[in-house]
Design a protein around this motif. Structure first.
Motif, PDB file in Angstrom:
ATOM      1  N   GLY A 107      20.163  23.440  27.956  1.00 21.29           N
ATOM      2  CA  GLY A 107      20.400  22.075  27.491  1.00 21.29           C
ATOM      3  C   GLY A 107      19.284  21.521  26.627  1.00 21.29           C
ATOM      4  N   HIS A 108      18.023  21.769  27.009  1.00 25.46           N
ATOM      5  CA  HIS A 108      16.910  21.207  26.246  1.00 25.46           C
ATOM      6  C   HIS A 108      16.950  21.626  24.774  1.00 25.46           C
ATOM      7  CE1 HIS A 108      15.026  20.277  30.167  1.00 25.46           C
ATOM      8  NE2 HIS A 108      14.302  19.421  29.487  1.00 25.46           N
ATOM      9  N   ASN A 109      17.151  22.906  24.544  1.00 27.13           N
ATOM     10  CA  ASN A 109      17.148  23.404  23.171  1.00 27.13           C
ATOM     11  C   ASN A 109      18.517  23.326  22.518  1.00 27.13           C
ATOM     12  OD1 ASN A 109      14.311  24.275  23.066  1.00 27.13           O
ATOM     13  ND2 ASN A 109      14.951  25.725  24.644  1.00 27.13           N
ATOM     14  N   ASP A 110      19.572  23.383  23.318  1.00 29.18           N
ATOM     15  CA  ASP A 110      20.920  23.231  22.759  1.00 29.18           C
ATOM     16  C   ASP A 110      21.067  21.886  22.067  1.00 29.18           C
ATOM     17  OD1 ASP A 110      22.824  25.559  24.047  1.00 29.18           O
ATOM     18  OD2 ASP A 110      21.191  25.006  25.399  1.00 29.18           O
ATOM     19  N   GLU A 111      20.443  20.851  22.617  1.00 27.70           N
ATOM     20  CA  GLU A 111      20.617  19.507  22.073  1.00 27.70           C
ATOM     21  C   GLU A 111      19.616  19.161  20.963  1.00 27.70           C
ATOM     22  OE1 GLU A 111      20.091  17.024  25.463  1.00 27.70           O
ATOM     23  OE2 GLU A 111      17.924  17.280  25.529  1.00 27.70           O
ATOM     24  N   ALA A 112      18.756  20.111  20.591  1.00 25.66           N
ATOM     25  CA  ALA A 112      17.690  19.840  19.614  1.00 25.66           C
ATOM     26  C   ALA A 112      18.242  19.926  18.193  1.00 25.66           C
ATOM     27  CB  ALA A 112      16.537  20.815  19.809  1.00 25.66           C
ATOM     28  N   GLU A 113      18.856  18.854  17.726  1.00 33.02           N
ATOM     29  CA  GLU A 113      19.478  18.840  16.402  1.00 33.02           C
ATOM     30  C   GLU A 113      18.458  19.040  15.280  1.00 33.02           C
ATOM     31  OE1 GLU A 113      22.747  16.026  15.666  1.00 33.02           O
ATOM     32  OE2 GLU A 113      22.369  15.250  17.689  1.00 33.02           O
ATOM     33  N   ASN A 114      17.213  18.679  15.533  1.00 32.40           N
ATOM     34  CA  ASN A 114      16.182  18.841  14.502  1.00 32.40           C
ATOM     35  C   ASN A 114      15.652  20.267  14.438  1.00 32.40           C
ATOM     36  OD1 ASN A 114      15.210  18.263  17.096  1.00 32.40           O
ATOM     37  ND2 ASN A 114      13.184  17.690  16.330  1.00 32.40           N
ATOM     38  N   TYR A 115      16.179  21.162  15.278  1.00 31.82           N
ATOM     39  CA  TYR A 115      15.831  22.584  15.239  1.00 31.82           C
ATOM     40  C   TYR A 115      17.119  23.386  15.048  1.00 31.82           C
ATOM     41  CZ  TYR A 115      11.168  21.455  17.015  1.00 31.82           C
ATOM     42  OH  TYR A 115       9.896  20.947  17.165  1.00 31.82           O
ATOM     43  N   PRO A 116      17.574  23.532  13.808  1.00 32.23           N
ATOM     44  CA  PRO A 116      18.859  24.211  13.574  1.00 32.23           C
ATOM     45  C   PRO A 116      18.884  25.667  14.015  1.00 32.23           C
ATOM     46  CG  PRO A 116      17.679  23.810  11.500  1.00 32.23           C
ATOM     47  CD  PRO A 116      16.971  23.045  12.559  1.00 32.23           C
ATOM     48  N   ASP A 117      17.702  26.291  14.205  1.00 31.39           N
ATOM     49  CA  ASP A 117      17.673  27.683  14.646  1.00 31.39           C
ATOM     50  C   ASP A 117      18.095  27.830  16.099  1.00 31.39           C
ATOM     51  OD1 ASP A 117      15.268  26.297  15.290  1.00 31.39           O
ATOM     52  OD2 ASP A 117      14.330  28.196  15.832  1.00 31.39           O
ATOM     53  N   ARG A 118      18.115  26.701  16.844  1.00 37.04           N
ATOM     54  CA  ARG A 118      18.485  26.790  18.251  1.00 37.04           C
ATOM     55  C   ARG A 118      19.593  25.808  18.646  1.00 37.04           C
ATOM     56  NH1 ARG A 118      12.618  24.891  20.495  1.00 37.04           N
ATOM     57  NH2 ARG A 118      12.060  26.492  18.984  1.00 37.04           N
ATOM     58  N   TYR A 119      19.837  24.798  17.830  1.00 30.65           N
ATOM     59  CA  TYR A 119      20.828  23.763  18.173  1.00 30.65           C
ATOM     60  C   TYR A 119      22.203  24.386  18.428  1.00 30.65           C
ATOM     61  CZ  TYR A 119      24.165  19.964  17.691  1.00 30.65           C
ATOM     62  OH  TYR A 119      25.186  19.084  17.901  1.00 30.65           O
ATOM     63  N   THR A 120      22.871  23.857  19.455  1.00 34.90           N
ATOM     64  CA  THR A 120      24.223  24.277  19.818  1.00 34.90           C
ATOM     65  C   THR A 120      25.046  23.021  20.067  1.00 34.90           C
ATOM     66  OG1 THR A 120      23.234  26.168  20.971  1.00 34.90           O
ATOM     67  CG2 THR A 120      25.571  25.761  21.357  1.00 34.90           C
ATOM     68  N   SER A 121      26.162  22.892  19.428  1.00 37.44           N
ATOM     69  CA  SER A 121      26.991  21.712  19.633  1.00 37.44           C
ATOM     70  C   SER A 121      27.493  21.658  21.067  1.00 37.44           C
ATOM     71  CB  SER A 121      28.189  21.737  18.677  1.00 37.44           C
ATOM     72  OG  SER A 121      29.087  22.777  19.053  1.00 37.44           O
ATOM     73  N   PRO A 122      27.827  20.468  21.554  1.00 40.60           N
ATOM     74  CA  PRO A 122      28.379  20.383  22.918  1.00 40.60           C
ATOM     75  C   PRO A 122      29.596  21.269  23.130  1.00 40.60           C
ATOM     76  CG  PRO A 122      27.754  18.204  22.159  1.00 40.60           C
ATOM     77  CD  PRO A 122      27.604  19.122  20.984  1.00 40.60           C
ATOM     78  N   GLU A 123      30.436  21.405  22.090  1.00 46.69           N
ATOM     79  CA  GLU A 123      31.626  22.240  22.225  1.00 46.69           C
ATOM     80  C   GLU A 123      31.263  23.712  22.399  1.00 46.69           C
ATOM     81  OE1 GLU A 123      31.055  20.074  19.768  1.00 46.69           O
ATOM     82  OE2 GLU A 123      32.379  18.449  20.438  1.00 46.69           O
ATOM     83  N   ASP A 124      30.306  24.183  21.603  1.00 46.57           N
ATOM     84  CA  ASP A 124      29.887  25.581  21.738  1.00 46.57           C
ATOM     85  C   ASP A 124      29.084  25.800  23.014  1.00 46.57           C
ATOM     86  OD1 ASP A 124      31.140  26.394  19.421  1.00 46.57           O
ATOM     87  OD2 ASP A 124      29.375  26.130  18.157  1.00 46.57           O
ATOM     88  N   TYR A 125      28.321  24.793  23.404  1.00 47.30           N
ATOM     89  CA  TYR A 125      27.585  24.852  24.664  1.00 47.30           C
ATOM     90  C   TYR A 125      28.557  25.066  25.831  1.00 47.30           C
ATOM     91  CZ  TYR A 125      24.596  23.033  28.493  1.00 47.30           C
ATOM     92  OH  TYR A 125      23.895  22.858  29.659  1.00 47.30           O
TER      93      TYR A 125
END
Length: 277
Positions: A107-125
């Motif tokens: 969750g911590h990194n999935d929600e990090a929109e300012n880090y596109p290399d790790r961000y995961t949308s809620p749907e993909d999460y």
């Protein structure tokens, strides 16, 4: 040929009997593995970042080491997407055996929109959590979902701010939909941090002044990662739910107190027991 004495014959018969009893005795409970998958809040740490401590590190002390192996595969900076993309999940699936457990906390990194290399949308999460759950169950192992632990963030009135709204919600929904045990560390950690208050709660996180530790000569003000105390407190929260929810196998294999530690504390000077160093 000399006939063996009765004593020797009896000893041989006893030895044979013991051997047969050992061969047919019921085997003891299989040692199970508890896999931890997640991010830096859970991960093992190297000495160069001490006193930063992932809460998965003290978790091992809560179990009987002869019956449970805690295998911490959590990694700094990983989201559900990157954990999968880097092939960190498949080796765990391949190794899972019936009765093993997988604690899943992202969750911590999935929600990090300012880090596109790790961000995961809620749907993909959501899809990734479902993959972890279904593939764990496919190996007759036991998934447990955990919401992400709160960050150290108070509002001006001194109330802890909820920092994982969307991703904790998705985790809870997947747990409900797939009937997976849920440990709501987000809420539990917020309650704990609120009890500590804005100042004392800093003891739970990596909050260091310049000169406090040689690894951080200029100090560190980190409201995400834990101190040794914080990691232990978060592990205690998780374990409280293992016990409260009576998770099969895990709750039966908790560490037993040593004889010394099992002695009740003294109630007065007369009852005090001397201790040996």
């Amino acid at each position: 040929m000399k006939t063996p004495s009765p004593t020797i014959r009896n000893y041989a018969l006893l030895s044979l009997l013991l051997l047969l009893l050992t061969a047919f005795a019921a085997p003891g409970p299989r040692k199970i593995k508890l896999y931890l998958i997640g991010d830096s809040t859970m991960a093992n740490k190297v000495r160069q970042v001490f006193p930063e401590t992932g809460w998965g590190m003290p978790l091992v002390t809560f179990f009987d080491s002869a019956q449970v192996t805690v295998d911490n595969r959590a990694q700094n900076g990983r989201s559900t997407r990157t954990f999968l993309a880097e092939n960190r999940w498949q080796p765990i699936v391949d190794a899972l055996k019936e009765g093993d457990y997988v604690f899943i906390q992202f969750g911590h990194n999935d929600e990090a929109e300012n880090y596109p290399d790790r961000y995961t949308s809620p749907e993909d999460y959501r899809k990734n959590l479902i993959k972890f759950v279904t593939e764990t169950r496919g190996k007759k192992s036991n998934p447990v979902l955990l919401t992400p632990i709160t960050r150290l963030r108070f509002d001006k009135s001194g109330h802890i701010t909820e920092t994982h709204v969307a991703y904790s919600k998705v985790t809870t929904e997947v747990a409900t939909q797939y009937q997976v045990p849920l440990i709501d560390l987000d809420k539990m950690s917020r309650d704990l941090v609120q009890q500590f208050g804005p100042e004392n709660a800093k003891l739970l996180y990596l909050q260091l002044a310049p000169g406090d530790h040689p690894n951080y000569p200029y100090g560190r003000q980190d409201g995400t990662h834990f101190s040794e105390l914080g990691a232990r407190k978060m592990a205690q929260l998780a374990m409280s739910q293992v016990i409260a929810q009576k998770l099969p196998l895990l709750s039966e294999r908790l560490a037993k107190p040593t004889a010394k530690n099992a002695v009740p504390p003294a109630t007065n000077g007369k009852d005090a027991q001397p201790t040996t160093p």
